[in-house]
Write a protein that holds these residues in place. Structure first.
Motif, PDB file in Angstrom:
ATOM      1  N   LYS A 104       0.928  -1.236  -0.044  1.00 37.80           N
ATOM      2  CA  LYS A 104      -0.001   0.026   0.159  1.00 37.80           C
ATOM      3  C   LYS A 104       0.821   1.352   0.000  1.00 37.80           C
ATOM      4  CE  LYS A 104      -4.043  -2.221   2.245  1.00 37.80           C
ATOM      5  NZ  LYS A 104      -4.950  -2.085   0.974  1.00 37.80           N
ATOM      6  N   ALA A 105       1.927   1.079   0.589  1.00 40.27           N
ATOM      7  CA  ALA A 105       2.857   2.558   0.904  1.00 40.27           C
ATOM      8  C   ALA A 105       3.745   2.669  -0.352  1.00 40.27           C
ATOM      9  CB  ALA A 105       3.488   2.335   1.928  1.00 40.27           C
ATOM     10  N   THR A 106       3.047   2.879  -1.553  1.00 40.17           N
ATOM     11  CA  THR A 106       3.865   3.146  -2.955  1.00 40.17           C
ATOM     12  C   THR A 106       3.296   4.349  -3.730  1.00 40.17           C
ATOM     13  OG1 THR A 106       2.509   1.719  -4.342  1.00 40.17           O
ATOM     14  CG2 THR A 106       4.350   0.742  -3.021  1.00 40.17           C
ATOM     15  N   ILE A 107       4.020   4.837  -4.440  1.00 41.80           N
ATOM     16  CA  ILE A 107       3.339   5.729  -5.356  1.00 41.80           C
ATOM     17  C   ILE A 107       3.297   4.843  -6.960  1.00 41.80           C
ATOM     18  CG2 ILE A 107       3.663   7.900  -6.747  1.00 41.80           C
ATOM     19  CD1 ILE A 107       3.164   8.326  -3.748  1.00 41.80           C
ATOM     20  N   MET A 108       2.273   4.414  -7.281  1.00 41.36           N
ATOM     21  CA  MET A 108       1.924   3.584  -8.265  1.00 41.36           C
ATOM     22  C   MET A 108       3.019   2.568  -8.369  1.00 41.36           C
ATOM     23  SD  MET A 108      -0.070   3.001 -10.405  1.00 41.36           S
ATOM     24  CE  MET A 108      -1.279   4.565 -10.808  1.00 41.36           C
ATOM     25  N   GLY A 109       3.412   1.931  -7.056  1.00 43.19           N
ATOM     26  CA  GLY A 109       4.422   0.833  -7.368  1.00 43.19           C
ATOM     27  C   GLY A 109       5.694   1.172  -6.692  1.00 43.19           C
ATOM     28  N   VAL A 110       5.978   2.511  -6.577  1.00 46.72           N
ATOM     29  CA  VAL A 110       7.163   2.976  -6.482  1.00 46.72           C
ATOM     30  C   VAL A 110       7.254   3.085  -4.902  1.00 46.72           C
ATOM     31  CG1 VAL A 110       8.908   4.633  -6.402  1.00 46.72           C
ATOM     32  CG2 VAL A 110       7.646   4.042  -8.529  1.00 46.72           C
ATOM     33  N   PRO A 111       8.076   2.513  -3.999  1.00 46.78           N
ATOM     34  CA  PRO A 111       8.059   2.506  -2.520  1.00 46.78           C
ATOM     35  C   PRO A 111       9.113   3.590  -2.231  1.00 46.78           C
ATOM     36  CG  PRO A 111       9.376   0.767  -2.911  1.00 46.78           C
ATOM     37  CD  PRO A 111       8.969   1.349  -4.227  1.00 46.78           C
ATOM     38  N   ALA A 112       8.925   4.097  -0.873  1.00 47.89           N
ATOM     39  CA  ALA A 112      10.009   4.891  -0.282  1.00 47.89           C
ATOM     40  C   ALA A 112      11.179   4.118   0.295  1.00 47.89           C
ATOM     41  CB  ALA A 112       9.387   5.824   0.878  1.00 47.89           C
TER      42      ALA A 112
ATOM     43  N   LEU B  66       5.716  -4.994 -10.466  1.00 44.39           N
ATOM     44  CA  LEU B  66       4.420  -4.066  -9.640  1.00 44.39           C
ATOM     45  C   LEU B  66       4.075  -2.938 -10.525  1.00 44.39           C
ATOM     46  CD1 LEU B  66       2.839  -3.828  -7.105  1.00 44.39           C
ATOM     47  CD2 LEU B  66       4.590  -2.878  -6.063  1.00 44.39           C
ATOM     48  N   VAL B  67       5.025  -1.948 -10.860  1.00 41.31           N
ATOM     49  CA  VAL B  67       4.683  -0.746 -11.861  1.00 41.31           C
ATOM     50  C   VAL B  67       4.139  -1.097 -12.898  1.00 41.31           C
ATOM     51  CG1 VAL B  67       5.564   1.329 -12.724  1.00 41.31           C
ATOM     52  CG2 VAL B  67       6.598   0.205 -10.739  1.00 41.31           C
ATOM     53  N   ASP B  68       4.392  -2.220 -13.801  1.00 46.08           N
ATOM     54  CA  ASP B  68       3.809  -2.461 -15.046  1.00 46.08           C
ATOM     55  C   ASP B  68       2.294  -3.221 -14.798  1.00 46.08           C
ATOM     56  OD1 ASP B  68       4.466  -2.765 -17.956  1.00 46.08           O
ATOM     57  OD2 ASP B  68       3.827  -4.875 -17.560  1.00 46.08           O
ATOM     58  N   PRO B  69       2.110  -3.931 -13.924  1.00 47.33           N
ATOM     59  CA  PRO B  69       0.727  -4.362 -13.612  1.00 47.33           C
ATOM     60  C   PRO B  69      -0.276  -3.346 -13.475  1.00 47.33           C
ATOM     61  CG  PRO B  69       1.997  -5.661 -12.245  1.00 47.33           C
ATOM     62  CD  PRO B  69       3.145  -4.897 -13.177  1.00 47.33           C
ATOM     63  N   LEU B  70       0.308  -2.508 -12.517  1.00 47.28           N
ATOM     64  CA  LEU B  70      -0.441  -1.434 -12.111  1.00 47.28           C
ATOM     65  C   LEU B  70      -0.749  -0.673 -12.967  1.00 47.28           C
ATOM     66  CD1 LEU B  70       1.144  -0.599  -8.419  1.00 47.28           C
ATOM     67  CD2 LEU B  70      -1.048  -1.401  -8.924  1.00 47.28           C
ATOM     68  N   LEU B  71       0.101   0.104 -13.892  1.00 47.42           N
ATOM     69  CA  LEU B  71      -0.350   0.918 -15.008  1.00 47.42           C
ATOM     70  C   LEU B  71      -0.894  -0.081 -16.056  1.00 47.42           C
ATOM     71  CD1 LEU B  71       0.370   3.702 -15.689  1.00 47.42           C
ATOM     72  CD2 LEU B  71       1.724   2.737 -13.700  1.00 47.42           C
TER      73      LEU B  71
ATOM     74  N   PHE C 298      -6.987  -9.533  -8.384  1.00 49.42           N
ATOM     75  CA  PHE C 298      -5.418  -9.789  -8.576  1.00 49.42           C
ATOM     76  C   PHE C 298      -5.076  -9.119 -10.019  1.00 49.42           C
ATOM     77  CE2 PHE C 298      -7.297 -13.833  -9.918  1.00 49.42           C
ATOM     78  CZ  PHE C 298      -6.573 -13.920 -11.103  1.00 49.42           C
ATOM     79  N   LEU C 299      -3.724  -8.678  -9.964  1.00 47.11           N
ATOM     80  CA  LEU C 299      -2.965  -8.390 -11.320  1.00 47.11           C
ATOM     81  C   LEU C 299      -2.120  -9.169 -11.650  1.00 47.11           C
ATOM     82  CD1 LEU C 299      -2.440  -4.568 -10.409  1.00 47.11           C
ATOM     83  CD2 LEU C 299      -4.268  -5.275 -11.829  1.00 47.11           C
ATOM     84  N   VAL C 300      -1.780  -9.175 -12.936  1.00 51.19           N
ATOM     85  CA  VAL C 300      -0.800 -10.236 -13.636  1.00 51.19           C
ATOM     86  C   VAL C 300       0.123  -9.597 -14.606  1.00 51.19           C
ATOM     87  CG1 VAL C 300      -0.442 -12.206 -14.972  1.00 51.19           C
ATOM     88  CG2 VAL C 300      -2.745 -12.074 -13.710  1.00 51.19           C
ATOM     89  N   PRO C 301       1.588  -9.551 -14.057  1.00 51.71           N
ATOM     90  CA  PRO C 301       2.529  -8.826 -14.880  1.00 51.71           C
ATOM     91  C   PRO C 301       2.891  -9.413 -16.237  1.00 51.71           C
ATOM     92  CG  PRO C 301       3.376  -9.337 -12.677  1.00 51.71           C
ATOM     93  CD  PRO C 301       1.832  -9.929 -12.682  1.00 51.71           C
ATOM     94  N   ALA C 302       3.054  -8.795 -17.027  1.00 51.49           N
ATOM     95  CA  ALA C 302       3.496  -9.480 -18.594  1.00 51.49           C
ATOM     96  C   ALA C 302       4.287 -10.584 -18.468  1.00 51.49           C
ATOM     97  CB  ALA C 302       3.908  -8.381 -19.433  1.00 51.49           C
TER      98      ALA C 302
END
Length: 508
Positions: free
Chosen positions: A99-107, A156-161, A328-332
């Motif tokens: 949850k603690a990400t910006i479109m998959g990018v964490p701190a 993470l970033v790719d399946p979210l986008l 759920f999301l699935v990466p390429a």
């Protein structure tokens, strides 16, 4: 009162028509046999009589456009369950989406280590600062891969986008898709530090919302209606017709032309003349129509690529324990046919009253930008359902689940791809169209694929047509008239478009 023609009966065209219909005689021309564009309902052949979405399934609630329009149209909003969260498939196993990400990018790499593994987390933590980019945009995936490594991008970033654009993040624009992270690219500063600042600001807003004097809970991110977000379409149609507007279905438009101060729109065997014209069609359709009136703009719009996707909506007999989570999301990078699944009856509590005990409503998504058109698009609906459900049963470990009712909705060339430089391209188009009296453009290819962005663009287009030529407000005057500040958080003037992008970064 003047005559206005709106070409395109999706949400953009209908919103523009609705806003104009109070003061003008409006005619909407829609090529298909139904209005709504990518907002569409299915009842699964009567299995779910109230209906559910076969296209877009929600709208951002944190932006005001859809929320305000719904209230105006008398629609009661519903919100997703807070008891369920989404997951992502990685190496054949489902993991919670951090949850603690910006479109998959964490701190912090620790936030994503359970998903991407120790080695990849160490690579992410050792961010490689790259020089400031040349220009004002870059590939999102390429930039993040260079900074943080491939694993976080692919896992993470790719399946979210992909869930938003049906695209691949290495093709997509950083400025247009995750503008919150753009300063790190432009200034050559740390993505991780920027993500930490943005997440801290998000936590502060959430805390303020939850502990304010009213004691209100944090505002939901998404909204819909009972029966689905598609309910916006009949409500808009009814409002347009109540104001005296006309909606013509099956009205394919083949040509537009300007003569004197009048627009002539030509369809199959008919011409419609009007004082103003809104083209609210996909970019490739708009390009064809603009070939005579604005050939340079037409060329720019004709180069906007689109993704083709499909959606399987199904009522499933679970044959056992209830589903957990919202989907759920699935990466390429995973070897699957489907790219995502939403557990509709978990995500939207209102659906429980309309399906039998022991069943679930599920959506399964297929298709990404760049797919081989000789691949899955050539399959029959039955083959698509079979392959999608085989994946779904395997991923959810439910080999005995069975489909009670299912339907395939194909969305051919329906999702525009916001490639690097998209904002500049659209800026050029808008600059050219601004010099053509009585013409406005709207749709998902311009300032965002989401419903609020489409509404915002359509309302702005309608507003310009309502104002006589020569009496328009300047951008600063328009902001002041709306009671809004024309300054961003750094105290610098900002356009409507830039302010929209800044608001989006707070909603991720």
């Amino acid at each position: 009162m003047s005559e206005i023609t709106v070409v395109g009966g999706g949400v953009s065209g209908l919103v523009a028509a609705y806003r104009l219909s109070a003061e003008h005689r409006v005619t909407v021309l829609e090529a298909r046999g139904r209005p709504g564009g990518c907002l569409k309902q299915t009842t699964l052949d009567g299995a779910v009589p109230i209906g559910l979405d076969a296209g877009a399934e929600a709208s951002l609630n944190r932006r005001p456009e859809t929320r305000s329009l719904a209230a105006e149209l008398g629609l009661d909003t519903v919100f997703p369950s807070t008891a369920h969260s989404s997951q992502v498939l990685n190496r054949g196993q489902l993991h919670r989406i951090p949850k603690a990400t910006i479109m998959g990018v964490p701190a912090s790499a620790a936030e994503v280590e359970p998903l991407i593994g120790v080695d990849a987390a160490q690579r992410l933590a050792a961010e490689r600062i790259t020089p400031p980019i040349v220009g004002d945009d870059v590939s999102l995936g390429d930039f993040l891969s260079a900074r943080l490594g491939d694993a976080i991008v692919d896992s993470l970033v790719d399946p979210l986008l992909g869930g938003v654009y049906a695209g691949r993040c290495r093709d997509l624009s950083l400025a247009e898709t995750v503008p919150a992270l753009l300063p790190a690219a432009v200034e050559g500063t740390s993505v991780l530090d920027l993500a930490a600042d943005l997440l801290a600001a998000r936590r502060a807003r959430t805390a303020a919302a939850g502990t304010g004097s009213s004691g209100a809970a944090a505002e939901p991110v998404f909204m819909s209606f009972e029966g689905g977000i598609n309910r916006l379409i009949p409500a808009l149609c009814e409002a347009i017709e109540s104001n005296g507007g006309t909606i013509r279905l099956g009205a394919d438009v083949t040509r537009i032309r300007r003569s004197d101060r009048t627009w002539t729109v030509t369809g199959e065997g008919t011409d419609v003349e009007s004082d103003g014209l809104v083209l609210a069609t996909p970019a490739h359709v708009t390009a064809g129509l603009l070939a005579e009136a604005a050939p340079a703009a037409a060329s720019l719009l004709g180069d906007v690529p689109y993704a083709t996707t499909a959606l399987v909506a199904a009522l499933i007999d679970l044959d056992g324990a209830e589903l957990q989570g919202s989907g759920f999301l699935v990466p390429a990078t995973e070897d699957t046919f489907i790219k995502a699944s939403t557990f509709v009856s978990n995500k939207w509590p209102w659906t429980a009253a309309y399906i039998p005990a022991g069943t679930a409503l599920v959506r399964m998504s297929i298709g990404r930008f760049g797919d081989d058109h000789e691949g899955w698009p050539s399959l029959s609906d039955e083959e698509i359902i079979d392959r999608a459900f085989a994946d779904w049963r395997s991923i959810t470990a439910r080999p005995t689940a069975r489909i009670l009712a299912a339907e395939v909705q194909r969305w051919n060339s329906a999702l525009p791809q916001y490639l690097p430089g998209h904002a500049s391209r659209i800026g050029e188009v808008d600059a050219q169209i601004a010099g053509i009296e009585g013409l406005e453009l709207a749709g998902s290819a311009f300032e965002g694929v989401g419903i609020p962005a489409c509404i915002s663009r359509a309302e702005a287009a309608a507003g310009r047509l309502r104002v006589p030529a020569g009496q328009e407000h300047s951008p600063a005057q328009a902001l002041l008239a709306d009671g809004e500040s024309a300054l961003d958080d750094r105290g610098t003037p900002t356009t409507d478009r830039q302010r929209t992008k800044r608001s989006q970064k707070e909603q991720e």
